[in-house]
Motif scaffolding. Structure first.
Motif, PDB file in Angstrom:
ATOM      1  N   UNK A  48       0.874  -1.176   0.000  1.00 36.47           N
ATOM      2  CA  UNK A  48       0.000   0.000   0.000  1.00 36.47           C
ATOM      3  C   UNK A  48       0.908   1.222   0.000  1.00 36.47           C
ATOM      4  N   UNK A  49       0.634   2.161  -0.892  1.00 41.29           N
ATOM      5  CA  UNK A  49       1.474   3.359  -0.941  1.00 41.29           C
ATOM      6  C   UNK A  49       0.705   4.534  -0.344  1.00 41.29           C
ATOM      7  N   UNK A  50       1.343   5.213   0.600  1.00 46.27           N
ATOM      8  CA  UNK A  50       0.728   6.383   1.246  1.00 46.27           C
ATOM      9  C   UNK A  50       1.496   7.642   0.873  1.00 46.27           C
ATOM     10  N   UNK A  51       0.752   8.664   0.458  1.00 45.38           N
ATOM     11  CA  UNK A  51       1.371   9.976   0.255  1.00 45.38           C
ATOM     12  C   UNK A  51       0.922  10.832   1.430  1.00 45.38           C
ATOM     13  N   UNK A  52       0.092  11.843   1.143  1.00 44.14           N
ATOM     14  CA  UNK A  52      -0.417  12.697   2.216  1.00 44.14           C
ATOM     15  C   UNK A  52      -1.618  12.094   2.935  1.00 44.14           C
ATOM     16  N   UNK A  53      -2.167  11.023   2.387  1.00 41.43           N
ATOM     17  CA  UNK A  53      -3.309  10.344   3.031  1.00 41.43           C
ATOM     18  C   UNK A  53      -4.601  11.141   2.961  1.00 41.43           C
ATOM     19  N   UNK A 339     -15.046   9.137  -4.590  1.00 42.99           N
ATOM     20  CA  UNK A 339     -13.759   9.703  -5.021  1.00 42.99           C
ATOM     21  C   UNK A 339     -12.560   9.113  -4.265  1.00 42.99           C
ATOM     22  N   UNK A 340     -12.559   9.068  -2.929  1.00 40.41           N
ATOM     23  CA  UNK A 340     -11.353   8.555  -2.254  1.00 40.41           C
ATOM     24  C   UNK A 340     -11.079   7.083  -2.575  1.00 40.41           C
ATOM     25  N   UNK A 341      -9.807   6.773  -2.668  1.00 41.46           N
ATOM     26  CA  UNK A 341      -9.360   5.413  -3.006  1.00 41.46           C
ATOM     27  C   UNK A 341      -9.474   4.522  -1.770  1.00 41.46           C
ATOM     28  N   UNK A 342     -10.022   3.326  -1.954  1.00 39.14           N
ATOM     29  CA  UNK A 342     -10.190   2.385  -0.832  1.00 39.14           C
ATOM     30  C   UNK A 342      -8.870   1.710  -0.497  1.00 39.14           C
ATOM     31  N   UNK A 343      -8.538   1.677   0.783  1.00 39.64           N
ATOM     32  CA  UNK A 343      -7.368   0.922   1.248  1.00 39.64           C
ATOM     33  C   UNK A 343      -7.809   0.027   2.403  1.00 39.64           C
ATOM     34  N   UNK A 344      -7.640  -1.279   2.396  1.00 39.08           N
ATOM     35  CA  UNK A 344      -7.208  -2.043   1.230  1.00 39.08           C
ATOM     36  C   UNK A 344      -8.229  -1.947   0.107  1.00 39.08           C
ATOM     37  N   UNK A 345      -7.797  -2.286  -1.147  1.00 44.55           N
ATOM     38  CA  UNK A 345      -8.698  -2.089  -2.316  1.00 44.55           C
ATOM     39  C   UNK A 345     -10.004  -2.851  -2.147  1.00 44.55           C
TER      40      UNK A 345
END
Ligand code: EPU
Length: 345
Positions: A48-53, A339-345
């Motif tokens: 899982x890649x995190x940027x600013x979250x 819009x927000x990406x689900x983590x985990x997918x």
């Protein structure tokens, strides 16, 4: 490279959900990034890649390896007669980068001021606001291609065309687990004109003609602060739904039923006239503004923003989002997309 176990992610996701990463690593250079990826592959773990979250919805603890991208650096590369090329590494804060471009007399990104998140996340959802989408000014994007790790082209450059930018969409959303964005190259036109195409911004400058880029930057910051909650104060991920695009026939049908409908013509796509509906208006009209469901709710000043009042979880937000989606479908026959990406997918 230091792997941390059961690492708390509360301050690394803008909803402020109390979740953990089973294994977590911060990377500050591309060599460490490659090592981290290799570690996950060797241990057969999801990455899982995190940027600013700020555009993710973490709905349970993250298994596998969470990589926090902290690649830093920005510089002007060159100037031609028409454009300035600027490189920025994925971990740089977006708003600070926009401010830096203005401080260096390189205007063009000011309409995107105050958008939370990192520069590496900007191309992923093709961030957009106040009449500008970031894809317009992107020249190319440096990526690590996880599907070509064993080949020489693992690190490569995607051109703007390759990125396939459309409204809040790109190749990175189409193939969510394939690319890690490490750097973005901007090509900003040297001839600057204030972009006041968004009605609210045009109104702001109605009696102050010829604003400078700094004026537009300040105006965007002021308008955003007025309408959108600060994630450090009230957990949120900005707009929770896309503004849905519908055909002209659907638009006209809805307009007849709801004469106050807020919509914007989108031009002709594949031979069809399209209209974008203001999802915030649709949700607002259904009485959801300020609505609460336990610890989560709809922001009182912008119905497109879902918030965590404290102690809420990703699952609570999903329950609220489903309630809204069902209502909007029942009333308008329109499907909302998250819009927000689900983590985990
Ligand atoms: N509206 C309402 N009630 C609401 C919210 C909106 O009636 O509760 C109406 C407004 O009056 C206005 C229209 O809907 O006529 C559009 O509202 P607004 O200008 O606030 O923009 P938006 O369409 O809701 C989009 C982006 C925002 C971006 C703004 C400004 C999307 C999904 N959202 O919001 O982006 O800042 O335009 O350009 O496209 C984000 O993506 O996180 C985000 C904040």
């Amino acid at each position: 490279m230091q792997i941390l176990f059961n690492f708390p992610l509360k301050s690394l996701n803008s909803f402020g959900f109390d979740v953990k990463a089973k294994e977590f690593v911060s990377v500050t250079n591309t060599q460490d990034l490659l090592e981290a990826v290799q570690y996950a592959i060797d241990h057969d773990m999801p990455i899982h890649v995190l940027g600013g979250g700020s555009n993710i919805l973490i709905h349970e603890d993250l298994l596998g390896l969470t990589i926090h991208l902290q690649l830093l650096g920005k510089s002007m590369v060159s100037q031609s007669a028409t454009h300035t090329l600027i490189d920025v590494c994925a971990g740089e804060n977006w708003h600070d980068f926009v401010a830096w471009t203005l401080d260096n007399d390189l205007p063009g990104l000011e309409n995107l001021a105050l958008i939370p998140g990192t520069c590496g996340a900007a191309p992923i959802q093709n961030i957009g606001a106040y009449g500008l989408e970031v894809g317009n000014w992107i020249d190319s994007v440096e990526v690590l291609d996880l599907e070509q790790l064993d080949q020489e082209q693992a690190w490569h450059t995607l051109s703007r065309q390759d990125c396939d930018f459309t409204y809040r969409n790109s190749i990175f959303k189409k193939y969510p687990n394939r690319y890690i964005v490490t750097q973005v190259r901007f090509a900003i036109p040297r001839q600057w004109r204030a972009n006041l195409s968004y009605a609210e911004l045009a109104n702001y400058f109605l009696h102050r003609p010829q604003p400078s880029a700094h004026d537009v930057f300040a105006a965007v910051c002021e308008i955003r602060s007025r309408k959108l909650p600060d994630p450090l104060v009230l957990g949120n991920a900005g707009s929770f739904f896309h503004n849905p695009q519908v055909s002209e026939a659907t638009y006209l049908q809805l307009l007849e039923q709801f004469p106050q409908l807020v919509a914007y013509p989108q031009g002709i796509v594949d031979g069809q006239k399209l209209f974008k509906l203001a999802a915030g208006w649709l949700i607002d009209q259904c009485g959801f503004k300020g609505f609460r469901l336990g610890n989560v709710g709809v922001y009182e000043k912008q119905a497109l923003v879902l918030v965590n009042h404290g102690g809420g979880s990703g699952k609570d937000i999903l329950r609220l989002a489903n309630l809204i989606k069902e209502k909007i479908h029942a009333v308008y026959g329109v499907d909302l997309t998250q819009e927000p990406i689900m983590l985990p997918p």
